[in-house]
Design a protein around this motif. Sequence first.
Motif, PDB file in Angstrom:
ATOM      1  N   ARG A 216       0.884  -1.245   0.052  1.00 20.94           N
ATOM      2  CA  ARG A 216       0.058   0.003  -0.113  1.00 20.94           C
ATOM      3  C   ARG A 216       0.895   1.316   0.007  1.00 20.94           C
ATOM      4  O   ARG A 216       2.063   1.141   0.366  1.00 20.94           O
ATOM      5  CB  ARG A 216      -0.884  -0.144   1.198  1.00 20.94           C
ATOM      6  CG  ARG A 216      -1.841  -1.371   1.313  1.00 20.94           C
ATOM      7  CD  ARG A 216      -2.978  -1.092   2.486  1.00 20.94           C
ATOM      8  NE  ARG A 216      -3.736  -2.276   2.521  1.00 20.94           N
ATOM      9  CZ  ARG A 216      -4.623  -2.237   3.468  1.00 20.94           C
ATOM     10  NH1 ARG A 216      -5.234  -1.102   3.969  1.00 20.94           N
ATOM     11  NH2 ARG A 216      -5.444  -3.351   3.323  1.00 20.94           N
ATOM     12  N   ARG A 217       0.228   2.404  -0.401  1.00 19.41           N
ATOM     13  CA  ARG A 217       0.893   3.644  -0.216  1.00 19.41           C
ATOM     14  C   ARG A 217       0.171   4.450   0.664  1.00 19.41           C
ATOM     15  O   ARG A 217      -1.130   4.333   0.597  1.00 19.41           O
ATOM     16  CB  ARG A 217       1.000   4.343  -1.562  1.00 19.41           C
ATOM     17  CG  ARG A 217       1.993   3.769  -2.366  1.00 19.41           C
ATOM     18  CD  ARG A 217       2.069   4.441  -4.006  1.00 19.41           C
ATOM     19  NE  ARG A 217       2.408   6.011  -3.812  1.00 19.41           N
ATOM     20  CZ  ARG A 217       1.643   6.852  -4.083  1.00 19.41           C
ATOM     21  NH1 ARG A 217       0.270   6.921  -4.254  1.00 19.41           N
ATOM     22  NH2 ARG A 217       2.112   8.204  -3.835  1.00 19.41           N
ATOM     23  N   ILE A 218       0.838   5.154   1.683  1.00 13.20           N
ATOM     24  CA  ILE A 218       0.004   5.926   2.716  1.00 13.20           C
ATOM     25  C   ILE A 218       0.934   7.124   2.973  1.00 13.20           C
ATOM     26  O   ILE A 218       2.185   7.211   2.610  1.00 13.20           O
ATOM     27  CB  ILE A 218      -0.066   5.163   3.872  1.00 13.20           C
ATOM     28  CG1 ILE A 218       1.233   4.885   4.552  1.00 13.20           C
ATOM     29  CG2 ILE A 218      -0.775   3.863   3.612  1.00 13.20           C
ATOM     30  CD1 ILE A 218       1.161   4.225   6.185  1.00 13.20           C
ATOM     31  N   LEU A 219       0.288   8.075   3.654  1.00 16.91           N
ATOM     32  CA  LEU A 219       0.817   9.285   3.893  1.00 16.91           C
ATOM     33  C   LEU A 219       1.332   9.073   5.320  1.00 16.91           C
ATOM     34  O   LEU A 219       0.407   8.929   6.099  1.00 16.91           O
ATOM     35  CB  LEU A 219      -0.309  10.532   3.733  1.00 16.91           C
ATOM     36  CG  LEU A 219       0.314  12.063   3.904  1.00 16.91           C
ATOM     37  CD1 LEU A 219       1.361  12.169   3.000  1.00 16.91           C
ATOM     38  CD2 LEU A 219      -0.475  13.035   4.045  1.00 16.91           C
TER      39      LEU A 219
ATOM     40  N   HIS B 168      -3.810   7.108   6.432  1.00 13.12           N
ATOM     41  CA  HIS B 168      -4.321   7.961   5.463  1.00 13.12           C
ATOM     42  C   HIS B 168      -3.683   7.440   4.221  1.00 13.12           C
ATOM     43  O   HIS B 168      -2.588   7.576   3.763  1.00 13.12           O
ATOM     44  CB  HIS B 168      -3.454   9.572   5.771  1.00 13.12           C
ATOM     45  CG  HIS B 168      -4.325  10.335   4.496  1.00 13.12           C
ATOM     46  ND1 HIS B 168      -4.531  11.512   5.241  1.00 13.12           N
ATOM     47  CD2 HIS B 168      -4.018  10.310   3.199  1.00 13.12           C
ATOM     48  CE1 HIS B 168      -5.009  12.284   3.899  1.00 13.12           C
ATOM     49  NE2 HIS B 168      -4.734  11.423   2.732  1.00 13.12           N
ATOM     50  N   HIS B 169      -4.602   6.405   3.554  1.00  9.91           N
ATOM     51  CA  HIS B 169      -4.457   5.792   2.201  1.00  9.91           C
ATOM     52  C   HIS B 169      -4.150   6.938   1.075  1.00  9.91           C
ATOM     53  O   HIS B 169      -4.735   7.780   0.951  1.00  9.91           O
ATOM     54  CB  HIS B 169      -5.328   4.955   1.978  1.00  9.91           C
ATOM     55  CG  HIS B 169      -5.149   3.528   2.782  1.00  9.91           C
ATOM     56  ND1 HIS B 169      -5.617   3.612   4.159  1.00  9.91           N
ATOM     57  CD2 HIS B 169      -4.662   2.403   2.487  1.00  9.91           C
ATOM     58  CE1 HIS B 169      -5.316   2.461   4.467  1.00  9.91           C
ATOM     59  NE2 HIS B 169      -4.763   1.658   3.756  1.00  9.91           N
ATOM     60  N   LEU B 170      -3.215   6.444   0.108  1.00  8.18           N
ATOM     61  CA  LEU B 170      -3.034   7.017  -1.220  1.00  8.18           C
ATOM     62  C   LEU B 170      -3.306   6.071  -2.095  1.00  8.18           C
ATOM     63  O   LEU B 170      -3.343   4.754  -1.620  1.00  8.18           O
ATOM     64  CB  LEU B 170      -1.795   7.481  -1.385  1.00  8.18           C
ATOM     65  CG  LEU B 170      -1.196   8.564  -0.309  1.00  8.18           C
ATOM     66  CD1 LEU B 170       0.327   8.866  -0.607  1.00  8.18           C
ATOM     67  CD2 LEU B 170      -1.785   9.759  -0.523  1.00  8.18           C
ATOM     68  N   PRO B 171      -3.547   6.410  -3.671  1.00  5.82           N
ATOM     69  CA  PRO B 171      -3.683   5.376  -4.525  1.00  5.82           C
ATOM     70  C   PRO B 171      -2.410   4.383  -4.395  1.00  5.82           C
ATOM     71  O   PRO B 171      -1.257   4.995  -4.178  1.00  5.82           O
ATOM     72  CB  PRO B 171      -3.771   6.077  -5.650  1.00  5.82           C
ATOM     73  CG  PRO B 171      -4.335   7.419  -5.437  1.00  5.82           C
ATOM     74  CD  PRO B 171      -3.652   7.735  -4.046  1.00  5.82           C
ATOM     75  N   PRO B 172      -2.663   3.172  -4.364  1.00  3.55           N
ATOM     76  CA  PRO B 172      -1.568   2.201  -4.340  1.00  3.55           C
ATOM     77  C   PRO B 172      -0.402   2.161  -5.411  1.00  3.55           C
ATOM     78  O   PRO B 172       0.579   1.601  -5.162  1.00  3.55           O
ATOM     79  CB  PRO B 172      -2.022   0.629  -4.180  1.00  3.55           C
ATOM     80  CG  PRO B 172      -3.386   1.112  -4.996  1.00  3.55           C
ATOM     81  CD  PRO B 172      -3.788   2.381  -4.899  1.00  3.55           C
ATOM     82  N   VAL B 173      -0.899   2.836  -6.528  1.00  4.68           N
ATOM     83  CA  VAL B 173       0.182   2.707  -7.552  1.00  4.68           C
ATOM     84  C   VAL B 173       0.265   4.384  -8.316  1.00  4.68           C
ATOM     85  O   VAL B 173      -0.884   5.050  -7.925  1.00  4.68           O
ATOM     86  CB  VAL B 173      -0.038   1.827  -8.636  1.00  4.68           C
ATOM     87  CG1 VAL B 173       0.297   0.493  -8.293  1.00  4.68           C
ATOM     88  CG2 VAL B 173      -1.465   2.086  -9.321  1.00  4.68           C
ATOM     89  N   VAL B 174       1.188   4.850  -8.895  1.00  2.00           N
ATOM     90  CA  VAL B 174       1.260   6.147  -9.677  1.00  2.00           C
ATOM     91  C   VAL B 174       1.120   5.768 -10.956  1.00  2.00           C
ATOM     92  O   VAL B 174       2.338   5.785 -11.669  1.00  2.00           O
ATOM     93  CB  VAL B 174       2.345   6.798  -9.171  1.00  2.00           C
ATOM     94  CG1 VAL B 174       2.284   8.213  -9.555  1.00  2.00           C
ATOM     95  CG2 VAL B 174       2.361   6.859  -7.662  1.00  2.00           C
ATOM     96  N   PRO B 175      -0.006   5.838 -11.742  1.00  2.00           N
ATOM     97  CA  PRO B 175       0.088   5.327 -13.368  1.00  2.00           C
ATOM     98  C   PRO B 175       0.466   6.597 -14.199  1.00  2.00           C
ATOM     99  O   PRO B 175      -0.069   7.585 -13.850  1.00  2.00           O
ATOM    100  CB  PRO B 175      -1.336   4.883 -13.176  1.00  2.00           C
ATOM    101  CG  PRO B 175      -2.339   5.613 -12.469  1.00  2.00           C
ATOM    102  CD  PRO B 175      -1.297   5.721 -11.192  1.00  2.00           C
ATOM    103  N   SER B 176       0.996   6.186 -15.098  1.00  2.31           N
ATOM    104  CA  SER B 176       1.107   7.589 -16.272  1.00  2.31           C
ATOM    105  C   SER B 176      -0.329   7.474 -17.047  1.00  2.31           C
ATOM    106  O   SER B 176      -0.653   8.489 -17.526  1.00  2.31           O
ATOM    107  CB  SER B 176       2.262   7.114 -17.104  1.00  2.31           C
ATOM    108  OG  SER B 176       1.874   6.054 -18.206  1.00  2.31           O
TER     109      SER B 176
END
Length: 282
Positions: free
Chosen positions: A5-8, A37-45
Amino acid sequence: MPEYRRILLDGAAVQVVREDDELVAGDGRRVKAEDAHHLPPVVPSKVVAVHLNHRSRVDEFRIDLAPTPTYFHKPTSALNSHKGAVVRPEGCKWLNYEGEVAIVIGKTARNISPAEAGEYIAGYTVANDYGLHDFRDTDAGSMLRVKGSDTLCPLGPGLVTDWDFHDKYLRTYVNGEVVQDGSTAEMEWDMHYLVADIARTITLYPGDVLLSGTPANSRPVQPGDVVEVEVEGLGRLTNHIVTGPTPIRSDVGAQPTESEEVRSTALGGDWEFRGIRPPRRG
């Protein structure tokens, strides 16, 4: 199956690994998953979505499915996360949920076969492909504002690797009630086919997302509703609906409409893909 996961965390975007009910950062810091505090799990183009794929959805619209899939694009500015607020702009009323499985690309893919596609997939996450149908009449088939308005692409909670996509249930809940109940077994084109199809002409980069279609019974939701999408083995994505603080500007551009097509599509009619596929006869 590992879940990332990606979190702050203390003001920084951090990738973490889920361990039971805790999320663990690379430096050892831990936080309860429910408190993060969750972020989108990926950073897509880019985010690419298939129009129709689930047999129940095809039957609901009472149409014939074409021999190959068609797609649309959601801008990355539409990205949202687990527990994020989904905004229905003031002056709009036809905001629909669409529970889906999201495919996440793991390495650059171009001109690959379906048999090779699995090697290019990093994993999967849960998605809700919201549609703001008030703009369906004005998007000329592009779905840009319908599907691409801000906050309309929640992903999460995490990226799950080594997930077998075959015969997995997919359910959407509104305020705790099941409103969509489907399975990956009813998909016409599987995850590998979709990746290979897009990669014929569009290079897919690590982190890019493909949305694989929704089952029947996409319907409008209202401010205050809590919408959850659960996919077997991938977890449950939760969002709540809020009203935008300002109305759609009236001094520029086409305004939200409530035509027969808008109402029919939002409520499960057969307008959505006319002009793309012929209606079923008989």
